[in-house]
Design an enzyme around this catalytic site. Sequence first.
Site, mmCIF file in Angstrom:
data_model
loop_
_atom_site.group_PDB
_atom_site.id
_atom_site.type_symbol
_atom_site.label_atom_id
_atom_site.label_comp_id
_atom_site.label_asym_id
_atom_site.label_seq_id
_atom_site.Cartn_x
_atom_site.Cartn_y
_atom_site.Cartn_z
ATOM 1 N N ASN A 171 0.873 -1.171 0.000
ATOM 2 C CA ASN A 171 0.000 0.000 0.000
ATOM 3 C C ASN A 171 0.914 1.225 0.000
ATOM 4 O O ASN A 171 1.484 1.559 1.028
ATOM 5 C CB ASN A 171 -0.893 -0.017 1.257
ATOM 6 C CG ASN A 171 -1.752 1.243 1.346
ATOM 7 O OD1 ASN A 171 -1.769 2.059 0.422
ATOM 8 N ND2 ASN A 171 -2.461 1.400 2.452
ATOM 9 N N GLU B 175 -5.196 -4.619 10.586
ATOM 10 C CA GLU B 175 -4.203 -3.565 10.763
ATOM 11 C C GLU B 175 -4.504 -2.804 12.053
ATOM 12 O O GLU B 175 -5.306 -1.842 12.037
ATOM 13 C CB GLU B 175 -4.243 -2.597 9.574
ATOM 14 C CG GLU B 175 -3.926 -3.248 8.255
ATOM 15 C CD GLU B 175 -3.336 -2.255 7.265
ATOM 16 O OE1 GLU B 175 -2.238 -2.530 6.775
ATOM 17 O OE2 GLU B 175 -3.959 -1.209 7.006
ATOM 18 N N SER C 136 3.560 -1.725 10.369
ATOM 19 C CA SER C 136 5.016 -1.779 10.573
ATOM 20 C C SER C 136 5.603 -3.156 10.255
ATOM 21 O O SER C 136 6.563 -3.582 10.903
ATOM 22 C CB SER C 136 5.380 -1.347 11.993
ATOM 23 O OG SER C 136 4.947 -0.026 12.226
HETATM 24 P P1 13P Z 1 3.074 0.663 7.624
HETATM 25 O O1 13P Z 1 3.594 -0.637 7.081
HETATM 26 O O2 13P Z 1 3.806 1.856 7.122
HETATM 27 O O3 13P Z 1 2.938 0.623 9.115
HETATM 28 O O4 13P Z 1 1.580 0.828 7.049
HETATM 29 C C1 13P Z 1 0.710 -0.238 7.145
HETATM 30 C C2 13P Z 1 -0.519 0.073 6.378
HETATM 31 O O5 13P Z 1 -1.262 0.964 6.724
HETATM 32 C C3 13P Z 1 -0.759 -0.718 5.161
HETATM 33 O O6 13P Z 1 -2.049 -0.528 4.688
#
Ligand code: 13P
Length: 279
Positions: A37, A190, A235
């Site tokens: 993403n 998430e 993350s």
């Molecule tokens: P990060 O991997 O930057 O924490 O973002 C995760 C995310 O929101 C993917 O949709």
Amino acid sequence: MGQSIESYIKHLVRDAIGHTLGGLELQRDRKTYVIANWKMNKTVNETAEFFQYVKSSKNVSVVVCPSAQLLYPAHLFIKQSGQPIGLGGQNVHWADKGAYTGETSASMLKDVGCEYVIIGHSERRQYAGEDDVLVNKKVKQALKTGLTPIICIGETVDEKNSARTEQVLSTQLFGALKDLHSGDIIIAYEPVWAIGTGQSATAELAQQTHAFIRSVLKQIFGGQADSISILYGGSANENNAADYSGMPDIDGVLVGGASLQAHSFEGIINVFAKGDQNS
Ligand code: 13P
């Protein structure tokens, strides 16, 4: 062999969890996904460079979700690279077409080569006022148009600290999947507190939560729930990917920051490709 006590304990816990859940009998007949993403990042040139360097893997379904204006160039770059990489949008409107300034319809996404679309990301829930009713309308529109929705759910830090994670996730799932009969979807767990913070959920916590999510999916879809891939996001990176890939209910990752560079994204793909060969 130079293994830290922490990682030794992690492996013991992972084995124990796998065992309790019938890890060995639990065939992974679900697809494994590594999905990028990109959020609001990258130019056309940077996109071209990314697809020049990134190498996909046939053991894992790799999908990249750039911002709307990059979708068509990304489609062409992927074709040029000959890599088996899928394309997804980051958002979709619920209507077929019409006077909706600034929006993108599901058929427009299909038209530029998308097979997937992210729906209900916590960032959109926070600043664009997306709620479960809207998420449900978008999911239905995506399915009607032949796009696979990647439905994001997750609790905030306050909800976690007040022990409301399960209640929140279950409300989000029942809301997003209301009146749905097709399990042709992907769920991304998430936790909001893990996104962009460097504070990823431990693989053990993510596994427990994914098992809970699957139990809710079973209430909604019955046996079909076993074939729905549930991804972890927050993350995720090259260093922690192996911990997630060893868990029976973690079927891949949705990656933000670590998906922006071809080498780190490829590192994650390779971890899951290996994990899949071993399962
Ligand atoms: P990060 O991997 O930057 O924490 O973002 C995760 C995310 O929101 C993917 O949709």
